[in-house]
Scaffold this active site. Sequence first.
Site: not given
Ligand code: NOJ
Length: 541
Positions: A265, A207
């Site tokens: 991500e 993440d």
């Molecule tokens: C990306 C995640 O996919 C999302 O759902 C989240 O709110 C943010 N990162 C913060 O962790």
Amino acid sequence: MNSSSLSTEWWRDAVIYQVYPRSFADSDGDGTGDLPGIRSRLPYLRDLGVDAVWLSPFYASPQADGGYDVSDYRAVDPRYGTLDDARALITSAHELGLKIIADIVPNHSSDQHVWFQQALAEGPGSPMRSRYHFLPGRGENGEEPPNDWDSIFGGPAWTRVPDGDWYLHLFAPEQPDFNWNSPEVAAEFLDILRFWLDLGIDGFRIDVAHGLVKAEGLPSIGHADQLHLLGNDVMPFFDQDGVHEIYRTWRRVLADYPDRIFVAEAWTPTVARSANYVRPDELHQAFNFEYLDTAWDASALRKVIDSSLDAMRPVGAPATWVLSNHDVTRHATRFANPPGSGTQIRTPGDRELGLRRARAATLLMLALPGSAYAYQGEELGLPDVTDLPDEVRQDPSFHRASGQDGFRDGCRVPLPWTRSGSSYGFGDGDSWLPQPAEWGDLSVEAQTGVEGSTLELYRSAIAIRRDVPGLGAGDAVTWRDGAPAGVLWFERDGFACTVNTTKERVRITAPGRVLLSSSGPLPLTDGSADLPGDTTVWWEL
Ligand code: NOJ
């Protein structure tokens, strides 16, 4: 599996299905999905034909951001089950030939994490505060935040605590950012990785992988335009070169765990910068958000496909393709709205058109070389639920943006499994977000075995992708010269994909035998075919 999947590099052409645990299947009737629920539905995922399942976070969490606010990285949230349930889920998945990828959240913890609570208690200048970004404020009495950074969820990225210090949170105030200059933070995450790897996890989706390192001195930006995640200059809180050293360290951990992977991500200004994350000694894949954000337009699609493949080729990583996830309006609804409507949409648009294009977009995605990601429910053609009442919405960004942004609950409405019954088979009780009345007709039960249903289209497409040698493998496509305007046409190893992105029928010379069409049977006359509008057709040459 494709021939390349037989090698240990199973991930290069894998179809990876994202489960949002809260909304997938509820085994105990409390309205929230859980790990035993997911486990009970694994045969469905095996039959869908996917290679791996990525689970959004199921760790102990106050759920200020749907679990992306973790209070204990080694515990399962009681809403989702127990550590034994996690073990059982991994074991059952492996028995069915499915891999399990967990989400790891290293940019920030929950404010309820014991380290943050200790940092608050121990006060300014304490060693515990150095694990997060605590700073005195600007201004005579420190009443101004330390710099001008905004939170991605709206409002300032800083919150002041009663003793006068401020702490950084790029997301909600309940999600304080870790300070990755702290050796304790770095060591802790290596240990957390090993904890889950030892439990049998096949990989991690990282993440906010681009956010861990902040520019030295946390400099102000000086302008208001901070929040575009694509196509921006590098921000002092994102995509700093220092993150790569962290991932080199992480990669070395995997030397002890063959066949496991990391997926980033990482929102970066360009796909070329995303490629930095997947150099041979770093991560395995990075999400291709530029692809997700591309309009239904032949030249725009061709451009992003080429630039994605070109960016990944020099580093030897597979390109990835994704159309939907738990953070964006589902693609059936994005394509139902005018191009440029963004990824947080609150209007249903032309639903029939959106679904038709979504089906065509899926067949395009699954024909491309690399790894494809599908988000739960897209195989049912689910639209976003655009009319959720404000009072049921839980997305923290909705509330921080005073209801003007943050419509992510619309893609998180629990899945319909059956035509009828409480929460359409999601569970024995209500679901945590209300499901629309048409959910029954879109359910797994309603679509199973129905020719032409979106579910059967996904099943056929994934099965063909496995059967056709080389489909999904490699790092290039060959575009066919002279394709009609608005038609994408590429070929590879005895296979062709034609995508009519226009609304009109387009006549082409049939390149071979039809394998699959996104809009039903396609009659051929004298070697010609009329490609219906907004349709993708797969051909065997
Ligand atoms: C990306 C995640 O996919 C999302 O759902 C989240 O709110 C943010 N990162 C913060 O962790």
